[in-house]
Design an enzyme around this catalytic site. Structure first.
Site, PDB file in Angstrom:
ATOM      1  N   GLU A  78       0.825  -1.212   0.000  1.00 49.92           N
ATOM      2  CA  GLU A  78       0.000   0.000   0.000  1.00 49.92           C
ATOM      3  C   GLU A  78       0.860   1.263   0.000  1.00 49.92           C
ATOM      4  OE1 GLU A  78      -3.055  -0.142  -0.548  1.00 49.92           O
ATOM      5  OE2 GLU A  78      -3.556  -2.229  -0.056  1.00 49.92           O
ATOM      6  N   CYS A 141      -8.153  -1.720   7.912  1.00 50.65           N
ATOM      7  CA  CYS A 141      -6.748  -1.724   7.477  1.00 50.65           C
ATOM      8  C   CYS A 141      -6.273  -0.321   7.134  1.00 50.65           C
ATOM      9  CB  CYS A 141      -6.552  -2.648   6.271  1.00 50.65           C
ATOM     10  SG  CYS A 141      -6.697  -4.378   6.703  1.00 50.65           S
ATOM     11  N   HIS A 165      -1.252  -5.594   2.073  1.00 50.53           N
ATOM     12  CA  HIS A 165      -2.438  -6.446   2.020  1.00 50.53           C
ATOM     13  C   HIS A 165      -2.083  -7.778   1.369  1.00 50.53           C
ATOM     14  CE1 HIS A 165      -5.843  -3.389   2.664  1.00 50.53           C
ATOM     15  NE2 HIS A 165      -6.182  -4.444   3.378  1.00 50.53           N
TER      16      HIS A 165
HETATM   17  N1  PCA Z   1      -8.490  -6.745   6.379  1.00 53.07           N
HETATM   18  C1  PCA Z   1      -9.450  -5.683   6.570  1.00 53.07           C
HETATM   19  C2  PCA Z   1      -9.406  -5.396   8.055  1.00 53.07           C
HETATM   20  C3  PCA Z   1      -8.696  -6.531   8.685  1.00 53.07           C
HETATM   21  C4  PCA Z   1      -8.085  -7.263   7.562  1.00 53.07           C
HETATM   22  O1  PCA Z   1      -7.301  -8.224   7.674  1.00 53.07           O
HETATM   23  C5  PCA Z   1      -9.233  -4.486   5.671  1.00 53.07           C
HETATM   24  O2  PCA Z   1      -8.710  -4.654   4.548  1.00 53.07           O
HETATM   25  O3  PCA Z   1      -9.580  -3.375   6.035  1.00 53.07           O
END
Ligand code: PCA
Length: 199
Positions: A78, A141, A165
């Protein structure tokens, strides 16, 4: 040098979260870097406090937070966190913000201070599907990434931090119809290890 690596608890009816499953598989030392691990609740309210406590207790040089992005076919490094909480589903504690800021006095966005493009290049060189993502979404997240970068901005100027992610694990994907993209936990773990090795 010390890195704090975090993953999230399961959410949205999953029994595991591949981000924390992979974090748990990391060794405690990668080259000259000590690895400290923490699990973060899927909570708009407490996730940032749990992260801050972990930072206070281990004083890391680098913080890499990871989370699940169901449906992604690769590792998303990200680039940016935005000052917005806008949830399609409630968090694990029943909180569902609608168009709220993460911090009312914060800037609109922060950029990751991890070497995002270098991490992606490193992963691709090792044949791990990876890309630079320009949105971490508007769920927990993004909120955690924003909180981390806000904290760095206010208090921990020498610390570097950002968010990665990861896709569903193969085991998660195997139980769904239609079957979404996934990655083995081994490969997700390797991706996090390679990201740490870029330092
Ligand atoms: N993914 C979510 C919140 C917790 C996670 O593992 C997200 O992408 O916001």
């Amino acid at each position: 040098m010390k890195v704090l690596v975090t993953g999230f608890e399961p959410f949205n009816k999953e029994s595991v979260n591949p981000s924390f499953e992979a974090v748990k598989c990391l060794p405690d030392r990668i080259g000259r870097i000590e690895v400290v691990k923490a699990e973060i609740p899927v909570s708009f309210v407490t996730s940032s406090f749990v992260l801050e406590k972990a930072i206070e207790s281990c004083s890391p040089d680098i913080v890499i937070c990871a989370g699940q992005a169901g449906g992604y076919a690769g590792i998303a490094v990200e680039r940016v966190a935005i000052n917005l909480q806008d949830a399609v589903i409630p968090d694990n504690y029943g909180i569902q913000p609608d168009n709220q800021p993460v911090f009312s006095d914060g800037p609109n966005a922060y950029f990751s201070s991890l070497p995002v493009k270098e991490i992606v290049k490193t992963l691709r060189n090792e044949v791990i599907p990876a890309f630079v993502s320009n949105s971490a979404g508007t769920y927990v997240c993004n909120s955690l990434m924003y909180s981390l970068l806000h904290l760095i901005h206010l208090k921990y100027h020498d610390m570097q931090g950002g968010f990665i992610h990861v896709p569903y694990s193969v085991e998660q994907a195997a139980g769904k119809t239609p079957i979404p993209p996934s990655m083995s936990l081994q490969q997700i773990t390797r991706a996090l290890e390679l990201a740490i090795r870029t330092f």
